[in-house]
Design a protein around this motif. Structure first.
Motif, PDB file in Angstrom:
ATOM      1  N   GLU A   1     -19.424  18.169  23.034  1.00 18.61           N
ATOM      2  CA  GLU A   1     -18.711  18.427  21.780  1.00 18.61           C
ATOM      3  C   GLU A   1     -19.587  19.212  20.804  1.00 18.61           C
ATOM      4  O   GLU A   1     -19.134  20.171  20.168  1.00 18.61           O
ATOM      5  CB  GLU A   1     -18.280  17.107  21.139  1.00 18.61           C
TER       6      GLU A   1
ATOM      7  N   LYS B   1     -18.396   5.700  17.558  1.00 16.50           N
ATOM      8  CA  LYS B   1     -17.766   4.382  17.544  1.00 16.50           C
ATOM      9  C   LYS B   1     -17.746   3.762  18.943  1.00 16.50           C
ATOM     10  O   LYS B   1     -17.974   2.560  19.106  1.00 16.50           O
ATOM     11  CB  LYS B   1     -16.347   4.464  16.995  1.00 16.50           C
ATOM     12  N   LYS B   2     -17.498   4.562  19.967  1.00  8.97           N
ATOM     13  CA  LYS B   2     -17.514   4.037  21.334  1.00  8.97           C
ATOM     14  C   LYS B   2     -18.896   3.495  21.695  1.00  8.97           C
ATOM     15  O   LYS B   2     -19.018   2.428  22.307  1.00  8.97           O
ATOM     16  CB  LYS B   2     -17.094   5.132  22.321  1.00  8.97           C
TER      17      LYS B   2
ATOM     18  N   ARG C   1     -14.262  14.240  13.276  1.00  5.76           N
ATOM     19  CA  ARG C   1     -13.431  13.194  13.875  1.00  5.76           C
ATOM     20  C   ARG C   1     -13.869  12.905  15.311  1.00  5.76           C
ATOM     21  O   ARG C   1     -13.956  11.743  15.723  1.00  5.76           O
ATOM     22  CB  ARG C   1     -11.963  13.634  13.852  1.00  5.76           C
ATOM     23  N   ARG C   2     -14.165  13.948  16.064  1.00 10.21           N
ATOM     24  CA  ARG C   2     -14.600  13.769  17.451  1.00 10.21           C
ATOM     25  C   ARG C   2     -15.966  13.086  17.517  1.00 10.21           C
ATOM     26  O   ARG C   2     -16.204  12.230  18.374  1.00 10.21           O
ATOM     27  CB  ARG C   2     -14.656  15.123  18.160  1.00 10.21           C
TER      28      ARG C   2
ATOM     29  N   ASP D   1     -15.956   2.888  11.048  1.00  9.78           N
ATOM     30  CA  ASP D   1     -15.338   4.213  11.102  1.00  9.78           C
ATOM     31  C   ASP D   1     -16.150   5.210  11.926  1.00  9.78           C
ATOM     32  O   ASP D   1     -15.838   6.405  11.956  1.00  9.78           O
ATOM     33  CB  ASP D   1     -15.126   4.760   9.692  1.00  9.78           C
ATOM     34  N   GLY D   2     -17.203   4.733  12.606  1.00  7.70           N
ATOM     35  CA  GLY D   2     -18.017   5.636  13.414  1.00  7.70           C
ATOM     36  C   GLY D   2     -18.849   6.606  12.608  1.00  7.70           C
ATOM     37  O   GLY D   2     -19.225   7.675  13.095  1.00  7.70           O
TER      38      GLY D   2
ATOM     39  N   ASP E   1     -19.418   0.240  19.785  1.00 10.01           N
ATOM     40  CA  ASP E   1     -18.598  -0.857  20.306  1.00 10.01           C
ATOM     41  C   ASP E   1     -19.194  -1.454  21.574  1.00 10.01           C
ATOM     42  O   ASP E   1     -19.134  -2.677  21.789  1.00 10.01           O
ATOM     43  CB  ASP E   1     -17.174  -0.370  20.582  1.00 10.01           C
TER      44      ASP E   1
ATOM     45  N   ALA F   1     -15.593   9.467  16.871  1.00  9.71           N
ATOM     46  CA  ALA F   1     -15.004   8.757  18.009  1.00  9.71           C
ATOM     47  C   ALA F   1     -16.069   8.379  19.039  1.00  9.71           C
ATOM     48  O   ALA F   1     -16.107   7.238  19.520  1.00  9.71           O
ATOM     49  CB  ALA F   1     -13.917   9.619  18.649  1.00  9.71           C
ATOM     50  N   VAL F   2     -16.958   9.311  19.380  1.00 12.32           N
ATOM     51  CA  VAL F   2     -17.981   8.990  20.372  1.00 12.32           C
ATOM     52  C   VAL F   2     -19.023   8.034  19.788  1.00 12.32           C
ATOM     53  O   VAL F   2     -19.540   7.151  20.482  1.00 12.32           O
ATOM     54  CB  VAL F   2     -18.643  10.270  20.935  1.00 12.32           C
TER      55      VAL F   2
END
Length: 553
Positions: A526, A482-483, A475-476, A379-380, A486, A479-480
């Motif tokens: 961000e 998690k990227k 949330r933002r 879930d980052g 990954d 997202a970064v």
């Protein structure tokens, strides 16, 4: 009171002896993030009338030399935390001697305590080693040197004799931690979003027996009780003083294993929570702890969260059962996963240590480690971090590798071979492709900066009511994060294919560095926009703090 010559009675040993406090003691060690070991030594010496000069080991050598020349210390004490720096300590000692600093040189820390003969061999300018907990030993050393008496028979030291290293009987560990004065903290607090953070201790020692850790060996070698806890009320008193006098609102407990595991320590933790509420600190400060996965339970962690706990660091170390067995963690993969999930459920930030590679690593165990990291980080919620286990001196796993003929390198760079050459190939390829100091390790690397941003989220959530848009920013940030994770996992997948099936390498350092820079720029963009958007709210909250906190903010 001292007389005109700075002489104090010596009640610690004999009322008929004198203590000469006219010359200071100089202490040198790493000060980044605060060195409480040096702090306790300094405060103990000061309590008995000595002046103390503490120097940061990372300061310019010329500055340290000038400080020694001006202060003319009776003793220079060195604090060696990491054995990898022993040659740098040797260079500093030689520079001090060359500059005419001819007083007594001593050293303490885990490595000198457990490998005192090697320490004396590698540091020829040393006069002695203070072994294990050093408050009383260093005090006694100062007392006898200051008054011109012989120091060679002191309990708790080692030194070179005429026929080899002499190891005196060990001094017992400090039984009552509350008998020690608060540690001296003459270093600057860490700062985050206008808040100040400092370290402290609620206990000393570790009851666990991880094979890779010298801490447990350190506390088991010296006589005395392995784990000792302070009274919760005394810990709160120290926190209250730090909060009121220095404006500290973030407390970083440096206990090797915060008192939680088992009924006795669980009662201690509940008492601590009660004291936090009674003192009023629970509504004004936040705090971080280190613990093991098997200590995480919803009830006590919910209670600690409500008393200010915001961050939990766990040494998860491995995501496969064989790895946990090799490292003698005495927990299961299931317990590790359960602990992470429970912390998420009660709303606590977590960070973790993880050893992707250990002496028993196989391609299959690395695959299992990757699956584990994907499971807990899907879930980052945190940035991926991992390393290779290092065989420190004084650890059971180092001794086992040495017996097996697998120990490589030297004291400053210990290493070992992998049993499967394909694992060695994979590890070497990873080291060449991924700039680990740019991505995983070091304060400026991407993963630590992502985790620092998560730390800021928790601070804003707890200490800055009224923050606007926090959930969207979370949330933002996820997202970064998690990227970034990954990409690291994809690199590992590819290198596994290369090692196992001789597949082509799809990644190179330049491509990865470009992605790292892209993610870092996105993170900073961000983060800065969000902080700027809420700057007025945070300033308003800061200005509303009690006078003593605002004055030191």
């Amino acid at each position: 009171m001292p007389d005109s010559a700075g002489i104090l009675p010596l009640p610690l040993f004999s009322s008929s002896l004198k203590r000469d406090t006219s010359r200071p003691v100089m202490l040198i060690g790493f000060q980044h993030q605060g060195n409480l070991g040096l702090g306790y030594l300094a405060s103990t010496l000061r309590e008995h009338g000595y002046s103390v000069l503490t120097c940061d080991f990372e300061a310019e050598t010329s500055e340290i030399i000038e400080s020694a020349r001006q202060s003319k210390p009776m003793i220079v004490g060195f604090s060696l935390i990491f054995q990898f720096y022993i040659r740098k300590f040797d260079a500093l000692m030689q520079a001090l001697r060359a500059a005419g600093v001819d007083c007594h040189f001593t050293i303490g820390g885990h490595f000198p305590s457990l490998s005192h003969e090697e320490t004396l061999r590698m540091l020829p300018e040393l006069d002695s080693v203070v072994r294990f907990e050093g408050e009383m030993t260093l005090l006694e050393l100062a007392d006898v040197i200051g008054t011109g008496r012989d120091w060679h028979d002191l309990q708790g030291i080692a030194y070179r004799g005429t026929t080899g290293v002499v190891t005196n009987p060990m001094r017992s560990l400090v039984d009552d931690l509350d008998s020690l004065p608060y540690p001296e903290r003459n270093f600057e607090p860490e700062k985050a979003l206008g808040r100040k953070a400092l370290p402290l201790l609620a206990s000393r020692g570790c009851a666990r027996t991880c094979s890779f850790c010298s801490i447990q060996t350190f506390y088991r070698t010296a006589p005395g009780k392995i784990v000792r806890t302070r009274k919760p009320a005394k810990v709160i008193e120290e926190m209250q003083a730090m909060h009121e006098e220095r404006g500290i609102s973030i407390f970083l407990f440096q206990d090797d294993d915060f008192p939680l595991f088992g009924p006795v320590w669980r009662r201690w933790a509940y008492d601590f929570v009660d004291c936090m509420h009674r003192s009023g600190l629970a509504q004004r400060v936040i705090w971080k702890i280190n613990c093991r996965a098997d200590a995480v339970e919803p009830e006590i962690f919910t209670a600690m969260r409500d008393a200010g706990l915001y961050l939990v660091y766990m040494g998860l170390e491995s995501g496969n059962e064989e790895g946990l067995k090799t490292l003698h963690k005495q927990v299961s993969v299931e317990q590790n996963i359960r602990a992470v999930e429970m912390l998420k459920q009660v709303g606590l930030l977590f960070e973790f240590g993880f050893m992707m590679f250990d002496p028993g690593s196989t391609l299959e165990s690395i695959k299992q480690n990757l699956r584990f990291l994907r499971t807990i980080l899907n879930d980052g919620c945190a940035a991926a971090v991992f390393c290779r286990m290092l065989p420190y001196d004084g650890t059971p796993i180092k001794d086992e590798l040495e017996r097996a003929g697998r120990l490589l390198g030297d004291v400053c760079a210990p290493s070992y071979d992998f049993l499967d050459p394909r694992v060695s190939k994979m590890y070497n390829s990873l080291s060449q492709i991924v700039d680990v100091w740019g991505w995983i390790h070091g304060y400026r690397a991407l993963s630590p900066q992502l985790n620092w941003a998560w730390n800021e989220v928790a601070i804003m959530e707890r200490l800055y009511p009224g923050i606007d848009g926090l959930e969207e920013y979370r949330r933002r940030l996820a997202a970064v994060t998690k990227k970034s994770n990954d990409v690291l996992f994809s690199v590992m997948d590819n290198l596994l294919e290369v090692a196992e099936f001789d597949a082509a390498e799809r990644w190179d350092n330049a491509r990865l560095d470009a992605l790292r820079r892209e993610f870092l720029e996105e993170l900073l963009r961000e983060r800065d926009a969000f902080v700027e958007h809420n700057q007025s709210t945070m300033l308003r909250v800061l200005r509303a703090q009690p006078v003593q906190e605002a004055a030191s903010a």
